[in-house]
Write an enzyme that holds these catalytic residues in place. Structure first.
Site, PDB file in Angstrom:
ATOM      1  CB  VAL A  46      -0.366   7.781  10.022  1.00 31.77           C
ATOM      2  CG1 VAL A  46       0.656   7.674   8.903  1.00 31.77           C
ATOM      3  CG2 VAL A  46      -0.387   9.197  10.588  1.00 31.77           C
ATOM      4  CB  CYS A  47      -2.090   2.573  10.333  1.00 29.98           C
ATOM      5  SG  CYS A  47      -0.983   2.749  11.750  1.00 29.98           S
ATOM      6  N   PRO A  48      -3.970   3.604   7.998  1.00 31.91           N
ATOM      7  CG  PRO A  48      -6.082   4.537   8.382  1.00 31.91           C
ATOM      8  CD  PRO A  48      -4.791   4.189   9.064  1.00 31.91           C
ATOM      9  CG  LEU A  51      -1.735  -0.527   5.983  1.00 33.53           C
ATOM     10  CD1 LEU A  51      -2.599  -1.322   6.949  1.00 33.53           C
ATOM     11  CD2 LEU A  51      -0.466  -1.271   5.655  1.00 33.53           C
TER      12      LEU A  51
END
Length: 187
Positions: A46-48, A51
């Site tokens: 999920v992080c990328p 960002l």
């Protein structure tokens, strides 16, 4: 205990920013609006997406005088390696702050102690170093950069228009409210 209207605590960290390692501290963020975006870890799922979503709207945040700081408990070296290998993270033009000691994550109350990871937390800090907006999500729930941009605009509007407030779904140019006895029970 709420962090709203509290001053950010002192910190010093190293970030990967536009091909270089740079120092970031509580002092270096004063004098401008700052958005601290905590995420669990580099090289994840999920992080990328979050960002990259922020990277796509980075120019809009900059027009409002807001600097974004992506923060995880990874090192600045890991941030560079992720940047060098991920198409999504290559788009990121804002600093990716390393927090391997978890100082920032603890300061902002997002550290999952037993895992050494940060929850998904977003904190909008005004030029005086005071937290005006924050939200914290569970690890599996991604955030929307567009919604955060709306909240930034609302916080900046309220900061420059004393006595006015922004109602639900308020967006730039929409009608605001001036709280008074006359409005009680009429909204």
């Amino acid at each position: 205990m709420s962090l709203i209207n509290t001053r950010i605590k002192p910190f010093k960290a190293t970030a990967f920013h536009q091909g270089k390692f740079v120092d970031v501290s509580h002092e270096s963020v004063l004098g401008k609006w700052s958005l601290f975006v905590f995420y669990p870890a580099d090289f994840t799922f999920v992080c990328p997406t979050e960002l990259e979503d922020l990277a796509d709207l980075h120019g809009e945040f900059q027009k409002l005088g807001v600097e974004i700081y992506g923060v995880s408990t990874d090192t600045h070296f890991a941030h560079k390696a992720w940047h060098d290998t991920s198409a999504a993270i290559k788009k990121v033009k804002y600093p990716l702050v390393g927090d391997p000691t978890a100082t920032l994550s603890r300061n902002f109350g997002v550290l999952i102690e037993e895992e050494g990871l940060a929850l998904r937390g977003s904190f909008l800090v005004n030029p005086d170093g005071v937290i005006k907006v924050y939200e914290i999500h569970d690890l599996g729930i991604g955030r929307s950069a567009a919604e955060m941009l709306r909240k930034v605009k609302a916080a900046q509007y309220v900061a420059t228009h004393p006595g006015e407030v922004c109602p639900a779904k308020w967006d730039e140019g929409a009608k605001t409210l001036k709280p008074s006895l006359d409005l009680v029970g009429k909204i």
